[in-house]
Design a protein around this motif. Structure first.
Motif, PDB file in Angstrom:
ATOM      1  N   GLN A  22       0.829  -1.220   0.000  1.00 27.38           N
ATOM      2  CA  GLN A  22       0.000   0.000   0.000  1.00 27.38           C
ATOM      3  C   GLN A  22       0.859   1.264   0.000  1.00 27.38           C
ATOM      4  N   TYR A  36      -2.442  13.310 -13.063  1.00 26.29           N
ATOM      5  CA  TYR A  36      -3.123  12.034 -13.298  1.00 26.29           C
ATOM      6  C   TYR A  36      -4.140  12.126 -14.449  1.00 26.29           C
ATOM      7  N   LYS A  52     -15.196   4.939 -19.515  1.00 25.96           N
ATOM      8  CA  LYS A  52     -15.943   5.358 -18.306  1.00 25.96           C
ATOM      9  C   LYS A  52     -17.412   5.615 -18.655  1.00 25.96           C
ATOM     10  N   ALA A  71     -12.071   3.615  -4.571  1.00 31.45           N
ATOM     11  CA  ALA A  71     -10.834   3.996  -5.259  1.00 31.45           C
ATOM     12  C   ALA A  71     -11.179   5.016  -6.349  1.00 31.45           C
ATOM     13  N   ASP A  93     -11.419   6.951  -1.348  1.00 34.77           N
ATOM     14  CA  ASP A  93     -10.082   6.709  -1.913  1.00 34.77           C
ATOM     15  C   ASP A  93      -9.069   6.866  -0.787  1.00 34.77           C
ATOM     16  N   ALA A 119     -10.134   0.626   0.581  1.00 34.54           N
ATOM     17  CA  ALA A 119     -11.184  -0.237   0.024  1.00 34.54           C
ATOM     18  C   ALA A 119     -11.356  -1.517   0.833  1.00 34.54           C
ATOM     19  N   SER A 135     -13.177   1.916 -10.676  1.00 28.21           N
ATOM     20  CA  SER A 135     -12.614   2.099 -12.008  1.00 28.21           C
ATOM     21  C   SER A 135     -11.094   2.215 -11.892  1.00 28.21           C
TER      22      SER A 135
END
Ligand code: SAM
Length: 246
Positions: A22, A36, A52, A71, A93, A119, A135
């Motif tokens: 992690q 991102y 998506k 997430a 998240d 999660a 996703s």
């Protein structure tokens, strides 16, 4: 005493201690968070938007439905769910930097909540949500079955979960181009845009180590999902897996 394979998990092509993964994943997303969304557009040539949209189209949100997007990162799915008519969306998240970036884009949208959480341990009571999504999150998670069980737990009976994730390309010629693009080009773009080539090497390797379409369907069934179905998008570059809590 645990043996090595019980103690270790994949981090891309590396085998690392479960307790370390992690932190390594968080380092990746800390370092790329600000770029991102831009990187998603560049490395997928914008196609991630269509994938998506396909997820949301299959989910077919209704005004009575509340979504947990696990997430959820910078909020693309949650935002689309609301735009398509869902009642509310809650993003979970583990990474504060990703959530901060998401809030810059979608922070003032009504009925959209954000929580920093793992999660594998989602801080909500059983049966709270009608719909759940994930996703491009599952392959980053250390104990995927635990996370899927958590998602099953927080769904109402009759609830539905759809996962969008990279998968396994079916066509051999496309696979050759895709491998070239992802192993040679993507890390270079990652280096230029984010300054972190390793992050994108990890992302590409983690895709190749991820269970294929049939294996992930099997895992869905094992954690309790019913009517499990899989749809390939772009010849299996990514796949949608859908399951119901009946
Ligand atoms: N869902 C967004 C999307 O489709 O653009 C973001 C996907 S991004 C590739 C993966 C996300 O998973 C990151 O935001 C990362 O912080 C998150 N993540 C990684 N490990 C997690 C965990 N154990 N629990 C919750 N989120 C996690």
């Amino acid at each position: 005493m645990l043996n090595d394979s019980q103690n270790n998990v994949d981090f891309g092509y590396k085998s690392v201690k479960k307790t370390d993964k992690q932190k390594l994943v968080n380092n990746v997303f800390n370092s790329v968070a600000q770029k991102y969304d831009l990187m998603n557009d560049i490395t997928s040539l914008g196609i991630h938007r269509r994938w998506k949209n396909d997820l949301i189209y299959w989910l077919a949100p209704q005004r009575t439905q509340n979504l947990a997007d696990i997430a959820g990162g910078t909020g693309d799915i949650a935002h689309r769910f609301l735009n398509a008519g869902g009642n509310s969306a809650h993003i979970f998240d583990i990474n504060k930097e990703m959530i901060l970036e998401g809030k810059k884009r979608y922070g003032n949208i009504k009925n959209l909540d954000w929580t920093i959480s793992c999660a594998e341990d989602i801080p909500v009571p059983d049966g709270k949500f009608e719909r759940a999504t994930m996703s491009f999150g599952l392959r980053n998670i250390t104990d995927r079955k635990k996370a899927l069980k958590e998602i099953f737990r927080i769904l109402k009976p009759g609830g539905r979960f759809i996962c969008l994730e990279f998968s396994h390309v079916e066509n051999d010629i496309l696979k050759k181009f895709y491998d070239l693009w992802s192993f040679k080009i993507m890390p270079l773009i990652g280096d230029k845009v984010t300054g972190n080539k390793e992050a994108y090497t990890y992302l590409v390797e983690s895709i190749r180590k991820f269970p294929n379409q049939a294996e992930l369907s099997q895992i869905f069934s094992e954690v309790g999902f019913s009517r499990v179905k899989c749809r390939n998008l772009s010849n299996g570059i990514v796949a949608l897996h859908s399951g119901w809590k009946i």
